[in-house]
Design a protein around this motif. Sequence first.
Motif, PDB file in Angstrom:
ATOM      1  N   SER A   1      10.402   5.777  12.957  1.00  0.00           N
ATOM      2  CA  SER A   1      10.232   6.302  11.583  1.00  0.00           C
ATOM      3  C   SER A   1       9.204   7.428  11.509  1.00  0.00           C
ATOM      4  N   ARG A   2       8.311   7.524  12.491  1.00  0.00           N
ATOM      5  CA  ARG A   2       7.274   8.565  12.578  1.00  0.00           C
ATOM      6  C   ARG A   2       6.416   8.639  11.310  1.00  0.00           C
ATOM      7  N   GLN A   3       6.092   7.457  10.752  1.00  0.00           N
ATOM      8  CA  GLN A   3       5.298   7.431   9.522  1.00  0.00           C
ATOM      9  C   GLN A   3       3.834   7.792   9.777  1.00  0.00           C
ATOM     10  N   ALA A   4       3.315   7.435  10.966  1.00  0.00           N
ATOM     11  CA  ALA A   4       1.922   7.786  11.288  1.00  0.00           C
ATOM     12  C   ALA A   4       1.733   9.296  11.217  1.00  0.00           C
ATOM     13  N   LEU A   5       2.701  10.053  11.755  1.00  0.00           N
ATOM     14  CA  LEU A   5       2.621  11.515  11.722  1.00  0.00           C
ATOM     15  C   LEU A   5       2.830  12.036  10.300  1.00  0.00           C
ATOM     16  N   LYS A   6       3.769  11.427   9.584  1.00  0.00           N
ATOM     17  CA  LYS A   6       4.072  11.851   8.209  1.00  0.00           C
ATOM     18  C   LYS A   6       2.810  11.759   7.336  1.00  0.00           C
ATOM     19  N   TYR A   7       2.139  10.606   7.390  1.00  0.00           N
ATOM     20  CA  TYR A   7       0.941  10.422   6.562  1.00  0.00           C
ATOM     21  C   TYR A   7      -0.223  11.306   7.056  1.00  0.00           C
ATOM     22  N   ARG A   8      -0.283  11.544   8.402  1.00  0.00           N
ATOM     23  CA  ARG A   8      -1.341  12.411   8.928  1.00  0.00           C
ATOM     24  C   ARG A   8      -1.164  13.829   8.389  1.00  0.00           C
ATOM     25  N   LEU A   9       0.072  14.317   8.329  1.00  0.00           N
ATOM     26  CA  LEU A   9       0.332  15.668   7.829  1.00  0.00           C
ATOM     27  C   LEU A   9       0.089  15.776   6.319  1.00  0.00           C
ATOM     28  N   GLU A  10       0.294  14.662   5.613  1.00  0.00           N
ATOM     29  CA  GLU A  10       0.068  14.667   4.171  1.00  0.00           C
ATOM     30  C   GLU A  10      -1.405  14.418   3.823  1.00  0.00           C
TER      31      GLU A  10
ATOM     32  N   ILE B   1       0.220   9.455  17.954  1.00  0.00           N
ATOM     33  CA  ILE B   1       0.500  10.675  17.178  1.00  0.00           C
ATOM     34  C   ILE B   1       1.151  11.735  18.076  1.00  0.00           C
ATOM     35  N   ALA B   2       0.643  11.867  19.325  1.00  0.00           N
ATOM     36  CA  ALA B   2       1.175  12.880  20.261  1.00  0.00           C
ATOM     37  C   ALA B   2       2.645  12.626  20.538  1.00  0.00           C
ATOM     38  N   GLY B   3       2.997  11.348  20.735  1.00  0.00           N
ATOM     39  CA  GLY B   3       4.406  11.003  20.978  1.00  0.00           C
ATOM     40  C   GLY B   3       5.285  11.390  19.799  1.00  0.00           C
ATOM     41  N   GLU B   4       4.780  11.151  18.582  1.00  0.00           N
ATOM     42  CA  GLU B   4       5.565  11.473  17.391  1.00  0.00           C
ATOM     43  C   GLU B   4       5.657  12.981  17.172  1.00  0.00           C
TER      44      GLU B   4
ATOM     45  N   LEU C   1       0.823  -1.213   0.000  1.00  0.00           N
ATOM     46  CA  LEU C   1       0.000   0.000   0.000  1.00  0.00           C
ATOM     47  C   LEU C   1       0.857   1.264   0.000  1.00  0.00           C
ATOM     48  N   THR C   2       1.938   1.265   0.817  1.00  0.00           N
ATOM     49  CA  THR C   2       2.810   2.458   0.880  1.00  0.00           C
ATOM     50  C   THR C   2       3.509   2.677  -0.475  1.00  0.00           C
ATOM     51  N   GLU C   3       3.880   1.581  -1.117  1.00  0.00           N
ATOM     52  CA  GLU C   3       4.534   1.685  -2.428  1.00  0.00           C
ATOM     53  C   GLU C   3       3.560   2.287  -3.459  1.00  0.00           C
ATOM     54  N   HIS C   4       2.320   1.813  -3.424  1.00  0.00           N
ATOM     55  CA  HIS C   4       1.317   2.340  -4.353  1.00  0.00           C
ATOM     56  C   HIS C   4       1.059   3.827  -4.075  1.00  0.00           C
TER      57      HIS C   4
ATOM     58  N   ALA D   1      -3.699   8.747   2.477  1.00  0.00           N
ATOM     59  CA  ALA D   1      -2.694   9.054   3.520  1.00  0.00           C
ATOM     60  C   ALA D   1      -3.296   8.899   4.917  1.00  0.00           C
ATOM     61  N   ASP D   2      -4.568   9.316   5.079  1.00  0.00           N
ATOM     62  CA  ASP D   2      -5.238   9.151   6.373  1.00  0.00           C
ATOM     63  C   ASP D   2      -5.290   7.676   6.773  1.00  0.00           C
ATOM     64  N   VAL D   3      -5.644   6.817   5.793  1.00  0.00           N
ATOM     65  CA  VAL D   3      -5.751   5.373   6.070  1.00  0.00           C
ATOM     66  C   VAL D   3      -4.386   4.798   6.433  1.00  0.00           C
ATOM     67  N   LEU D   4      -3.347   5.209   5.675  1.00  0.00           N
ATOM     68  CA  LEU D   4      -1.994   4.711   5.956  1.00  0.00           C
ATOM     69  C   LEU D   4      -1.506   5.172   7.340  1.00  0.00           C
ATOM     70  N   SER D   5      -1.935   6.377   7.753  1.00  0.00           N
ATOM     71  CA  SER D   5      -1.547   6.883   9.081  1.00  0.00           C
ATOM     72  C   SER D   5      -2.066   5.956  10.172  1.00  0.00           C
ATOM     73  N   ILE D   6      -3.307   5.459   9.977  1.00  0.00           N
ATOM     74  CA  ILE D   6      -3.883   4.536  10.967  1.00  0.00           C
ATOM     75  C   ILE D   6      -3.110   3.228  10.972  1.00  0.00           C
TER      76      ILE D   6
END
Length: 867
Positions: free
Chosen positions: A136-145, A162-165, A104-107, A121-126
């Motif tokens: 890696s802080r990917q949850a925050l990255k995808y939330r911001l995108e 998310i708060a921790g990231e 999914l991340t590759e797509h 991006a919202d779905v990937l953040s979850i």
Amino acid sequence: MANEKKDKDAVALSVPSKGGEPPEEGKKDANKKKNAKEKQEELSEEDRQKKEELELLVQRAQDSDQGVAKMAMEAMVKELKESTSSMTSVPKPLKFLRPHYSTLTEHYSKMPASDLKRFFADVLSILSTTMQKQGSRQALKYRLEGTKEGLTSWGHEYIRNIAGEIGEEFKERSEKGAPVADLLSLVEEIVPFNMKHNAEVDAIDLLCEVEKVQTIEKLCEEPSFSRVCLYLQGLANFAATQADKVMYLQVCMNLYLRYKEYTLALRIALKLNDPQLVSSVFSACEDRLVQKQMAFMISRQKFNHDFEEDDELKEIASGESLSKHFISLAKELDVLEPKLPEQIYKSHLEEKRSTAVLDSAKQNLASSFVNAFVNAGCCKDELMTVADSKWVYKNKDQGMMSTVGSLGALLLWGIDEGLTQIDKYQWSTDNNLKAGALLAFGLVTCGVKNECDPAWALLGEQLEAEDPQLRLAAVVGLGYAYAGSCREDLMENLTPMIVDTACSIECSAMAAVSLGLVFVSSCNDEVAQAILQTLIERQAVENALSGTWPHFFAVGLGLLYLGQQDAAEATLSALDAITHPMGKYAKLTVEGLAFAYSGDVLHVQKMLQACTDHLEESESFHQAAAVLGIALIAFGEECGAEMACRSIDHILQYGEITLRRAVPLALAILHLSNPKVLVIDTLSKLSHDADQDVATGAIMSMGLIGAGTNNARLAGLLRQLAAYYAKDPNALFMVRIAQGLLYMGKGLLTINPLFSDRFLVDPVAFGSLTVLAHSVLHLKNTILGKSHYLLYHVVPAMRPRWLITVDEEMNELKVPVRVGQAVDVTGMAGRPKQITGFQTRTTPVLLNFQDRRKRKSRGKTRSLPSA
């Protein structure tokens, strides 16, 4: 032949493991595959169906048709939101989607920018919350995108992640100077959600990470503000800088003022040691009864506050009623009857090992101190206050001075009666008796303010007396009488004595100590400059900084910065100019006092570093100040005190003799009036040490940890020590002093500077006990020499360990209260019990070190606790 054939067959059947692998590893791999296969087969029909559905949704999400892809993602979101399972297991949709996360991340990375990509991006953040690599802080990255919508609809676990990231990302960006506006917009969404759902701790932690803790003030409501304030007070103890600590406490105070909790707001103002904040609390409060309660709190802290024209509040804060209430408490508990020193010693219980006759004057002096400590504040005894007392003449020289001085402790806080009884000695022709009267005048007014200002009227004129002993007694007496008052006229009169080399070194040093007590925690620059000047000037004169008394200049200097942390930086830099070994002692003493009760780990490490050098005994005395510094810094915080005890234990085992001599005192500072069994046992062992200084220091420390507790275990150990040291006059003298401290005020007093639920520290008490600790470091030349009056530095720390209640007219009132062991409820949800194992009693009641009291509801009666 048949047997040989069988053997050959056996050899021929042995088969090597496939691919040259050891047989065991091959078996493990086979077992893993088998288990995985079995697990797959174990899936129930329903789970298998769910898995296939999700796999289909993953495929559809990658469809080139945006409509199909969006429908697939919405179905995926629905599955994730509706999934329920036990608290301890991962929801099944998340578990089944895990293998497809990388696909999914590759797509996603190949998709062109669009609304669909943001939704993806919202779905990937979850999904990232359980699937991303650590850090890696990917949850925050995808939330911001993503779309930035529906953040709070995913529940607490996602928000906590998310708060921790956000905290980590904010720190990284701040160091690089990158913009953080997008992070703060997320914070503005998360914090109100946390506050609404009783997660105040999470909200405050996030705001602290992004340096926006002040915004909590707008979000607090009446049901939650008390929990927020309690947590912020706890955080203040662990703040990275003094500025952060002040900010957290300031937010607390603003909240208390908004919700009209004026007494709690005053506690914060006193903690910050800020006169303007104290004034603002009084001006904000209009309830007369609450103002009276706050005046009692001002009196307990000995805080210098101007009540302007309000005579009633001024009288309450002056502490003049202290003696009346204390005697009433002693009557209520039936302990007003005076006790003789022999009743404390209980010599008939001591095992007689010797018939040696000791110096009777020294033992009489010990009895004078014991009599003063045991009957302190009760205004009557069997030795000094009786008509035609001849007890004072059973002592010699300076012993007579300390014996007359004991009247100050006996008549403590009772100014009117006390001054009358002491007055006869100031007209004596014997200078020892006159000097004792000056000491007594200072002690009797200790912690009490009187409009007539009798102490200055009686002691001020003696500062220019020809006799050095009278000058010394006047200086020390003024230190007792005006401790914490910040009186400018005292600075003008005592500062010249610090720098005047015509004065004896003892008088100059005690002038520095007295000014240190008068201006304790005030960072007064003029006094500091005077002490620094005399240290630098005396350095140029040979042997001027040698001996015992120059060390007390350092103590006086340190008291000015007590608990003020970085405010002492300039003074510490100035002390580098002193190349004499005294300079190291002064620097460690000032640093230890400046960071006292801060729990600052870096400064504890500094002190430990100073203890690691292996030096000759003559060059290592500054290390004793470092050991005391460890205890001073760790004081008042339970976890820090325990860690300090462990460090001190290592010093005891591996340290040089100078370090070992300071260890008993460090343990005593950490456990004042709080006799823990392990500490009693350690000091008991040290009281039999081969080095006499270690042994006598341990005996004194036993008295300090048991002060005012009547602890039976300590009493038994001290009786044994009295028999053990029957032939040693110095050790026996210290045993008697410790016994007097143990039964101090007949068990009604404490010397622990912590009060108000162990939140506030009495700087006068802490400062005077530090002076006593440094006196014990030089025991042979001070208390066991001719300067035993230094023992009276324990008197400013004496306070009743009571709870009394009074009505609107300040008359005592009996109120039922629950007294039990305090429970730390910081960060706990709901309304947890604040005391445990309580008993219901009627005021007045005595409180132990860890006790807390709670008012039992009783109609509409208003009560005002005096302590």
